[in-house]
Design a protein around this motif. Structure first.
Motif, short mmCIF file in Angstrom:
data_model
loop_
_atom_site.label_atom_id
_atom_site.label_comp_id
_atom_site.label_asym_id
_atom_site.label_seq_id
_atom_site.Cartn_x
_atom_site.Cartn_y
_atom_site.Cartn_z
N LYS A 190 -22.15 46.48 26.72
CA LYS A 190 -21.63 45.73 25.63
C LYS A 190 -21.63 44.14 25.63
O LYS A 190 -21.90 43.48 24.52
CB LYS A 190 -20.45 46.17 26.74
N TYR A 191 -22.68 43.51 26.65
CA TYR A 191 -22.55 42.29 26.17
C TYR A 191 -23.42 41.90 24.94
O TYR A 191 -23.53 41.07 24.10
CB TYR A 191 -23.35 41.71 27.80
N LEU A 192 -24.35 43.06 24.63
CA LEU A 192 -25.41 42.49 24.61
C LEU A 192 -25.11 42.80 22.81
O LEU A 192 -25.08 42.32 22.01
CB LEU A 192 -26.89 43.49 24.60
N GLU A 193 -24.32 43.95 22.56
CA GLU A 193 -23.66 44.22 20.99
C GLU A 193 -22.45 43.11 20.89
O GLU A 193 -22.14 43.25 19.20
CB GLU A 193 -22.51 44.96 21.23
N ASP A 195 -20.61 39.24 19.94
CA ASP A 195 -21.27 38.11 19.57
C ASP A 195 -19.82 36.90 19.84
O ASP A 195 -21.33 36.27 20.06
CB ASP A 195 -19.88 38.07 17.89
N VAL A 196 -19.35 37.17 20.88
CA VAL A 196 -18.75 36.18 21.67
C VAL A 196 -17.73 36.16 22.82
O VAL A 196 -18.14 38.36 23.21
CB VAL A 196 -16.80 36.05 20.98
N GLY A 197 -18.35 35.55 23.66
CA GLY A 197 -18.23 35.76 24.80
C GLY A 197 -16.38 34.25 25.34
O GLY A 197 -17.68 33.14 25.40
N LEU A 198 -15.77 35.33 26.07
CA LEU A 198 -14.26 34.26 26.18
C LEU A 198 -14.89 33.97 27.95
O LEU A 198 -14.70 35.00 28.39
CB LEU A 198 -13.41 34.33 26.01
N THR A 199 -14.13 33.16 28.21
CA THR A 199 -14.38 32.49 29.56
C THR A 199 -12.51 32.12 30.27
O THR A 199 -12.53 31.65 28.73
CB THR A 199 -15.34 32.28 29.99
N GLY A 200 -12.19 31.68 31.55
CA GLY A 200 -11.85 30.58 31.54
C GLY A 200 -12.35 29.45 32.34
O GLY A 200 -13.66 29.34 31.56
N ALA A 201 -12.04 28.46 32.77
CA ALA A 201 -12.82 27.68 33.52
C ALA A 201 -11.45 27.56 34.72
O ALA A 201 -10.95 27.86 35.20
CB ALA A 201 -12.52 26.28 33.26
N PHE A 222 -23.44 36.64 32.47
CA PHE A 222 -24.14 36.77 31.45
C PHE A 222 -23.73 37.34 29.71
O PHE A 222 -24.09 37.60 29.04
CB PHE A 222 -24.25 38.55 31.61
N CYS A 223 -22.19 37.17 30.06
CA CYS A 223 -21.47 36.79 28.46
C CYS A 223 -22.39 35.71 28.13
O CYS A 223 -21.83 35.20 27.15
CB CYS A 223 -19.79 36.26 28.96
N LEU A 224 -22.38 34.38 28.96
CA LEU A 224 -22.52 32.72 28.37
C LEU A 224 -24.44 33.19 27.87
O LEU A 224 -24.87 32.09 27.32
CB LEU A 224 -22.88 32.14 29.46
N ALA A 225 -25.18 34.58 28.46
CA ALA A 225 -26.81 34.20 28.23
C ALA A 225 -26.90 35.27 27.45
O ALA A 225 -27.59 35.18 26.02
CB ALA A 225 -27.11 35.07 29.06
N ALA A 226 -25.92 36.36 26.32
CA ALA A 226 -25.87 37.65 25.96
C ALA A 226 -25.43 37.18 24.03
O ALA A 226 -26.01 37.56 23.49
CB ALA A 226 -25.47 38.95 26.31
N THR A 227 -24.35 36.64 24.64
CA THR A 227 -24.00 36.36 22.55
C THR A 227 -24.18 34.80 21.78
O THR A 227 -24.45 34.35 22.93
CB THR A 227 -22.08 36.03 22.85
N LYS A 228 -23.35 34.51 21.01
CA LYS A 228 -23.86 33.83 20.41
C LYS A 228 -23.12 32.71 20.30
O LYS A 228 -23.41 30.86 19.51
CB LYS A 228 -24.47 33.86 18.78
N CYS A 229 -21.75 33.18 20.96
CA CYS A 229 -21.21 31.77 20.82
C CYS A 229 -20.20 31.90 22.31
O CYS A 229 -19.31 32.97 22.28
CB CYS A 229 -19.77 31.99 19.90
N HIS A 230 -19.52 30.79 22.74
CA HIS A 230 -18.33 31.16 23.31
C HIS A 230 -17.22 30.33 23.29
O HIS A 230 -17.36 29.27 23.25
CB HIS A 230 -19.06 29.63 24.95
N ILE A 231 -16.27 30.52 23.83
CA ILE A 231 -14.98 30.24 23.85
C ILE A 231 -14.54 29.92 25.29
O ILE A 231 -14.45 31.24 26.05
CB ILE A 231 -13.90 31.02 23.63
#
Ligand code: SF4
Lengths: 464, 206
Positions: A190-193, A195-201, A222-231
């Motif tokens: 799922k990470y590798l497929e 486009d976007v990784g969403l996190t809080g802070a 992993f969200c921030l290593a595999a995707t192209k956009c971070h929200i």
């Protein structure tokens, strides 16, 4: 007399669920206390200091928020603002649509629970996969988290194994290691497929514009290593004035939340990836979310905005331990939830006005809180507000005090009743015709009536 | 989107307007949060390796030890930062039987049993290795393989957490790793290797 809603829920809780919640929270509390007092000579001093710094943040958001936004922008982050849950969700969707993105992997963020982001995205044709193990299980079960740090504290391994089997994640196997390995393999794809990784802070430093994320599993990494956009969706109260303040809060957060010295991963994110780095987002967005926080800020309970979501107050709370998180009917359970949920509810305040009453005001939550929030005081203020608002369910479970107040204002009647009360010692308690009394007596024994003993003691003392 | 910003900030201002005064910002001494063990610690590496072992991480002090560890578990395929590979290659070649790539192919994440990357620092009192975009050749290579080896130099070790905060590099992605990836979500039972490495090695070279 009607039980409070929270008691009604607690009464129906399955015994094994209650035991799981009780044991889990008790262990969490014991670990926290052992580690804090082992590592520091005076942890209470640290809590008070952390509380004071956060109170400064809360009361200076008007200057700190623009400062943080400017710092983020200097770092190459696009900053968005959302006053409501709807606006926050729409901002996420707009970013995705602008990229033509259809798939999101998501780390744990409480603010996205507030806005029901995953449901919203699902309805708009975006696949949104929770990647924290507990949240992933919650998602496939269509359940809700019952603890802010340990979302599936209410589930046992057999239930998890059953739902894994149902959702095509292998034949029934309730070994926690197997469950974890299967989730690892499934979520990796799922990470590798995505486009976007969403996190809080967990924190945002206003001076340097760094987002700080703490996790143990490595899913946000992993969200921030595999995707192209971070929200990142961030509540407006998450700021710290100075980067150096992180030294205090990181030490307190891990120890208070899970009894760890430090969480396994602490990430400091301040923008899109470096040009030489092959992995990670080329684009980064931060959405500052209000969703009721400015109302809390304007209220008599603004101290609750210091909260760093460690979960220590849940773990120590006798009511939470008996009732579990779902009893609070909102995103934030336990003592923090009893204050925060009604405040964030806006016009729906009356629906949750009973929550501040779900407390014996024992004060344990205040004692463990790493930012020293006076939760019992805030509960009292909200009780008053509930009464003023005439919220019906705020009154449920309140014993009728009319007769008592009549007696207490008539000295002669009071003395007489103290003496007359002794007859109670000769009456079987089951015959007392007061229903709340009967409920109370189910689990407890009434001590013998000693009415007048204090007055007698005072009189004798005066004679000496 | 400037109007959304103005609306939100106006609400914040209005909420704070009635306050007669604002809470001041207290200063504090960083020694306050240095844990007992780290005060007066003699050798940073000694403290670091004890703390790393305490969170089930693996401190090593030579390439030979690393090769022994990999051989024992029969982990033969991996990734290595190209800059480090020059330094490590002779020992790996001498041992024989390893396939090491210096570019990480995300289409085959599960083919790599180990990943060797450089750390930018470490924290002794917590047993933490510090990674960054500048120092770490591939975010994925440091995360996806079962075993991650962070290569560390003695001079990079900070004694305590506040010192590491003060030395945070100007880098968009700094990650502190303290032991292997873990969870206790299922019945509070500790399981290592959730999404990230199940084995976290810190290899001290020089
Ligand atoms: S109110 Fe305090 S103890 Fe409770 S979750 Fe928030 S920070 Fe932790």
């Amino acid at each position: 007399m009607a039980l409070q809603q929270i008691d009604q829920f607690a009464a129906k809780l399955r015994p094994d669920t209650r035991a799981a919640v009780y044991d889990g929270s008790k262990k969490g509390h014991e670990k926290r206390t052992a580690v804090l007092f082992d590592h520091y000579p005076d942890p209470d001093h640290l809590r008070r200091l952390a509380g004071n710094i956060k109170q400064h943040v809360v009361e200076n958001l008007d200057t700190l928020l623009p400062a943080a936004a400017a710092a983020l922008e200097r770092n190459g982050v696009k900053v968005h603002w959302a006053s409501t849950a709807e606006e926050a969700n729409a901002a996420v969707l707009a970013i995705m649509q602008a990229r033509g993105a259809k798939k999101m992997v998501k780390a744990k963020t409480m603010v996205s629970e507030e806005t029901h982001l995953a449901d919203y995205l699902g309805k708009n044709g975006v696949e949104c996969v929770e990647t924290d193990l507990g949240e992933f299980i919650i998602q496939i079960d269509g359940d809700h988290p019952s603890h802010i740090v340990k979302p599936i504290i209410h589930k046992n391994r057999r239930e998890i194994a059953t739902s894994f089997e149902k959702h095509g994640l292998g034949a029934y196997n309730d070994d926690p290691q197997t469950i974890t390995r299967r989730a690892r393999a499934h979520l990796r794809r799922k990470y590798l497929e995505a486009d976007v990784g969403l996190t809080g802070a967990n924190f945002v430093t206003a001076d340097t514009g760094r987002l700080v994320l703490v996790t143990n599993e490595g899913n946000s990494r992993f969200c921030l290593a595999a995707t192209k956009c971070h929200i990142a969706m961030v509540g407006i109260e998450k700021l710290l004035p100075r980067e150096t303040d992180l030294g205090l809060y990181l030490n307190l957060l891990a120890r208070s939340g899970t009894g760890q010295q430090l969480t396994v991963y602490t990430e400091f994110i301040s923008g899109p990836r470096s040009p030489a780095q092959p992995d990670g987002p080329e684009e980064m967005h931060v959405i500052f979310v209000d969703n009721g926080r400015t109302e809390a800020l304007a209220s008599e309970c603004r101290e609750i905005l210091r909260c760093i979501r460690c979960g220590a107050c849940l773990n120590v709370c006798p009511v939470y331990r008996q009732a579990s998180g779902h009893a609070y009917r909102s995103v934030y359970p336990g003592p923090v939830g009893a204050v925060l949920s009604p405040l964030l509810a806006g016009e729906r305040f009356p629906e949750l006005a009973d929550l501040p009453k779900a407390s014996s005001l024992c004060g344990a939550c205040n004692e463990v809180c790493p930012v020293n929030i006076p939760i019992p005081d805030l509960l009292l203020r909200l009780r008053a507000r509930g009464k003023e608002a005439g919220a019906k369910n705020a009154a449920a479970g309140t014993p009728p005090m009319g007769a008592w107040s009549l007696l207490a204002t008539q000295p002669f009647a009071w003395r007489t009743s103290l003496t007359a009360g002794h007859t109670l010692n000769y009456v079987p308690k089951s015959l007392i015709p007061v229903p709340p009394m009967q409920t109370w007596l189910r689990d407890r024994t009434l001590p013998a009536w000693r009415g007048g003993a204090f007055r007698k003691w005072m009189k004798d003392r005066a004679k000496k | 989107m400037s109007s959304a910003r103005d609306t939100l900030l106006a609400r914040v201002k209005a909420a704070l307007a009635p306050l007669p005064e604002r809470a001041p910002l207290p200063d504090w001494e960083r020694e306050l949060v240095v844990m007992r063990e780290a005060r007066g610690a003699v050798d940073a590496w000694t403290l670091f390796s004890a703390r790393l072992a305490g969170v089930n991480g693996t401190p090593l002090t030579s390439v030979a030890e690393l090769i022994a560890l990999l051989t024992k578990s029969d982990w033969r395929r991996g990734y290595c930062d190209p800059a480090l590979w020059a330094e490590l290659r002779p020992a790996f070649d001498a041992a024989g039987g390893f396939t090491v790539e210096t570019t990480f192919d995300r289409a085959r994440v599960d083919d790599y049993q180990f990943g060797i990357t450089a750390a930018v620092g470490a924290i002794a009192e917590t047993g933490t290795v510090v990674l960054s975009d500048a120092a770490t050749s591939s975010r994925l290579a440091a995360l996806a393989p079962w075993t991650h080896i962070a290569v560390l130099r003695r001079a990079q070790i900070h004694l305590d957490l506040p010192a590491a905060i003060a030395a945070l590099p100007k880098d968009p992605n700094v990650v502190w790793c303290t032991g292997p990836s873990k969870t206790a979500d299922v019945e509070g039972i500790l399981i290592e290797g959730v999404h990230g490495p199940g084995i976290q090695v810190a290899l001290l070279l020089g």
